[in-house]
Design an enzyme around this catalytic site. Structure first.
Site, short mmCIF file in Angstrom:
data_model
loop_
_atom_site.label_atom_id
_atom_site.label_comp_id
_atom_site.label_asym_id
_atom_site.label_seq_id
_atom_site.Cartn_x
_atom_site.Cartn_y
_atom_site.Cartn_z
N HIS A 14 -8.10 -3.65 0.58
CA HIS A 14 -7.29 -2.61 -0.08
C HIS A 14 -8.25 -1.63 -0.74
O HIS A 14 -8.83 -1.93 -1.80
CB HIS A 14 -6.36 -3.23 -1.13
CG HIS A 14 -5.49 -2.22 -1.85
ND1 HIS A 14 -4.14 -2.39 -2.00
CD2 HIS A 14 -5.78 -1.05 -2.46
CE1 HIS A 14 -3.63 -1.37 -2.67
NE2 HIS A 14 -4.62 -0.54 -2.97
N HIS A 16 -9.15 2.70 -1.60
CA HIS A 16 -8.83 4.13 -1.59
C HIS A 16 -10.12 4.91 -1.41
O HIS A 16 -11.02 4.82 -2.25
CB HIS A 16 -8.19 4.55 -2.91
CG HIS A 16 -6.89 3.86 -3.18
ND1 HIS A 16 -5.67 4.36 -2.80
CD2 HIS A 16 -6.62 2.67 -3.79
CE1 HIS A 16 -4.70 3.53 -3.17
NE2 HIS A 16 -5.26 2.49 -3.77
N ARG A 18 -9.85 8.34 -0.46
CA ARG A 18 -9.50 9.77 -0.68
C ARG A 18 -9.96 10.64 0.50
O ARG A 18 -10.15 10.15 1.60
CB ARG A 18 -10.09 10.29 -2.01
CG ARG A 18 -9.93 9.37 -3.21
CD ARG A 18 -8.51 9.05 -3.54
NE ARG A 18 -8.40 8.40 -4.86
CZ ARG A 18 -7.35 7.67 -5.23
NH1 ARG A 18 -6.34 7.48 -4.41
NH2 ARG A 18 -7.31 7.14 -6.43
N ASN A 41 -2.39 6.91 0.82
CA ASN A 41 -1.71 7.77 -0.15
C ASN A 41 -2.50 9.03 -0.46
O ASN A 41 -2.82 9.33 -1.62
CB ASN A 41 -1.36 7.00 -1.44
CG ASN A 41 -2.57 6.47 -2.18
OD1 ASN A 41 -3.62 6.18 -1.58
ND2 ASN A 41 -2.45 6.33 -3.49
N LYS A 99 1.90 0.46 5.00
CA LYS A 99 1.94 0.30 3.55
C LYS A 99 3.29 0.74 2.99
O LYS A 99 3.76 1.84 3.27
CB LYS A 99 0.83 1.17 2.93
CG LYS A 99 0.83 1.20 1.42
CD LYS A 99 0.39 -0.11 0.80
CE LYS A 99 0.58 -0.12 -0.71
NZ LYS A 99 -0.65 -0.15 -1.46
N HIS A 136 3.10 -2.51 -2.21
CA HIS A 136 2.84 -2.25 -3.63
C HIS A 136 4.00 -2.87 -4.39
O HIS A 136 5.12 -2.35 -4.36
CB HIS A 136 2.74 -0.74 -3.91
CG HIS A 136 2.43 -0.47 -5.35
ND1 HIS A 136 1.18 -0.06 -5.79
CD2 HIS A 136 3.18 -0.60 -6.47
CE1 HIS A 136 1.20 0.06 -7.11
NE2 HIS A 136 2.40 -0.27 -7.55
N HIS A 174 -2.66 -6.39 -4.71
CA HIS A 174 -3.13 -6.35 -6.11
C HIS A 174 -2.17 -7.09 -7.05
O HIS A 174 -1.59 -6.51 -7.95
CB HIS A 174 -3.40 -4.93 -6.60
CG HIS A 174 -2.42 -3.87 -6.16
ND1 HIS A 174 -1.07 -4.00 -6.26
CD2 HIS A 174 -2.64 -2.64 -5.62
CE1 HIS A 174 -0.50 -2.90 -5.82
NE2 HIS A 174 -1.42 -2.07 -5.43
N ASP A 247 -8.92 -2.45 -4.43
CA ASP A 247 -8.13 -1.35 -4.98
C ASP A 247 -9.03 -0.38 -5.74
O ASP A 247 -8.61 0.21 -6.74
CB ASP A 247 -7.00 -1.87 -5.88
CG ASP A 247 -5.95 -0.79 -6.15
OD1 ASP A 247 -5.94 0.23 -5.44
OD2 ASP A 247 -5.15 -0.99 -7.08
N HIS A 251 -10.71 8.45 -9.39
CA HIS A 251 -10.13 9.72 -9.84
C HIS A 251 -11.21 10.43 -10.64
O HIS A 251 -12.06 9.78 -11.26
CB HIS A 251 -8.94 9.48 -10.79
CG HIS A 251 -7.73 8.92 -10.12
ND1 HIS A 251 -6.83 9.69 -9.42
CD2 HIS A 251 -7.27 7.65 -10.04
CE1 HIS A 251 -5.86 8.92 -8.94
NE2 HIS A 251 -6.10 7.67 -9.30
N ALA A 263 -3.77 6.71 -12.76
CA ALA A 263 -4.03 5.27 -12.70
C ALA A 263 -5.08 4.97 -11.64
O ALA A 263 -5.00 5.50 -10.54
CB ALA A 263 -2.73 4.54 -12.35
C1 NCD Z 1 -4.03 3.84 -6.87
C2 NCD Z 1 -4.49 5.26 -6.60
O1 NCD Z 1 -5.03 5.89 -7.49
O2 NCD Z 1 -4.32 5.75 -5.47
N1 NCD Z 1 -4.04 3.61 -8.28
C3 NCD Z 1 -4.14 2.44 -8.91
O3 NCD Z 1 -4.04 2.40 -10.12
N2 NCD Z 1 -4.35 1.32 -8.24
C4 NCD Z 1 -2.70 3.60 -6.26
C5 NCD Z 1 -2.32 2.16 -6.19
O4 NCD Z 1 -2.90 1.38 -5.44
O5 NCD Z 1 -1.39 1.78 -6.91
ZN ZN Z 2 -4.34 0.83 -4.41
#
Ligand code: NCD
Ligand code: ZN
Length: 347
Positions: A14, A16, A18, A41, A99, A136, A174, A247, A251, A263
């Site tokens: 899992h 991200h 971007r 996402n 997902k 999720h 998660h 995860d 950001h 988040a």
């Molecule tokens: C994730 C994100 O920023 O894309 N944020 C997070 O807090 N884990 C989204 C997610 O997996 O919930």
């Molecule tokens: Zn995530």
């Protein structure tokens, strides 16, 4: 004296990564993983097989030459997802999973699912083709307290969806509660549960006690200490249904340190060091390989990676970047709150 340990190359189930400048900045920090399930996402989300293929190409282009990482793509399930496109993208080897985000549950989840009956044909096609659903696991009902949203999701959504589509293989992602651990354990014949690095380390005090600390705010939000201990026990047990999904969710600091901050914890740069330390502390180093390199591929019906990494425990604390640059922005790296002694490198 330094000690070392050789393990099969780990995977991240899992992640991200971007897009654009952020992708270019963060992808190298996951390059030593063998495979990673890439979250869809983006804005707009990755909803078709063609979009997943194009995103996979952008990820490959952002990885340094010689990177081990193979991106395993996912499609973002919407109420208009075409079952045939999902099945074709999976058969072509483009996607490894789909997902499910309940609409509004987390970052960029506005296109998620509200009416679960509308995605039933997709879930049925996935069950038939053996395509896992990554979930999720939080309800978005504003009447439900944010610390209860995972437990309520199990009763209101996850269990009914699984009962309505027998044979569907589901990853509860998660997990942050003992309820999640128990549900995955009870249903391990066709379920997996991923656990993040940060949820093994922090409880909700890290976010809220002694001042508000946005860099520890992620979703699902960290819960009370009893839940963290249940996650530690599940991860360090080496048991089949539990495996690593970091995860890692970068950001910019600008987006995190705002009146309504995003988040996500960015753990890619120090995840393996932290995990080695967590397992060492719990006397479970001999089960680290199960959690990071074996249980995930077993769930996804893939072979474990053939090559190895070497973990080395140093006598003095090792350094890692506390923040990285991404275009004009900075991204803060997750601070576990204790010094780290382990490093890892391809063996
Ligand atoms: C994730 C994100 O920023 O894309 N944020 C997070 O807090 N884990 C989204 C997610 O997996 O919930
Ligand atoms: Zn995530």
């Amino acid at each position: 004296m330094n000690t070392s340990l050789t393990l099969r190359r780990p995977d991240d189930w899992h992640l991200h990564l971007r897009d654009g400048a952020m992708l270019a900045a963060v992808a190298p920090y996951s390059a030593d993983f063998g495979r990673a399930i890439i979250m869809p996402n983006l804005v707009p989300p990755v909803v078709t097989g063609d979009q997943a293929r194009a995103y996979r190409d952008r990820i490959r282009a952002a990885l340094p030459s010689g990177a081990a990482l193979q991106p395993l793509m996912t499609l973002y399930l919407t109420e208009t997802t075409d079952p045939a496109d999902v099945v074709a993208a999976h058969a072509a080897g483009v996607i490894a999973a789909v997902k499910l985000y309940p609409a509004g549950a987390t970052t960029n989840s506005a296109s998620g699912v509200t009416d679960f009956d509308r995605v039933r044909p997709v879930l049925e096609a996935m069950a038939e083709a053996g395509i896992p659903l990554c979930v999720h696991g939080e309800v978005t009902d504003p009447a439900v307290d944010i610390f209860d949203r995972e437990a309520v999701f199990i009763d209101r959504v996850l269990d009914p969806v699984r009962r309505a589509t027998p044979g569907l293989r589901v990853v509860m992602e998660h997990i942050t509660t003992s309820d999640g651990v128990a549900y995955v354990t009870e249903n391990a014949s066709n379920m997996g549960g991923t656990i993040t690095t940060h949820h093994l380390v922090i409880n909700r005090n890290a976010i809220l006690a002694g001042g508000i600390r946005p860099h520890y705010y992620c979703l699902p939000v960290a819960k009370r200490e009893t839940h963290r201990l249940a996650l530690r026990k599940a991860a360090t047990s080496g048991q089949g249904p539990f495996f690593l999904g970091t995860d890692s969710a970068p950001h910019s600091d600008r987006a995190k340190l705002a009146p309504c901050g995003c988040a996500g914890c960015f753990t890619a740069p120090n995840t393996v060091s932290i995990l080695a330390q967590v397992f060492e502390e719990d006397g479970a180093l001999d089960r680290l390989e199960a959690f990071i390199s074996l249980n995930g591929p077993a769930f996804y019906r893939m072979a474990p990676n053939e090559d190895r990494i070497r973990l080395t425990r140093h006598d003095s604390a090792v350094s890692y970047p506390t923040e990285i640059a991404a275009g004009d922005e900075t991204v803060t790296v997750f601070d576990p709150g204790f010094p780290l002694f382990w490093t890892s490198e391809p063996a």
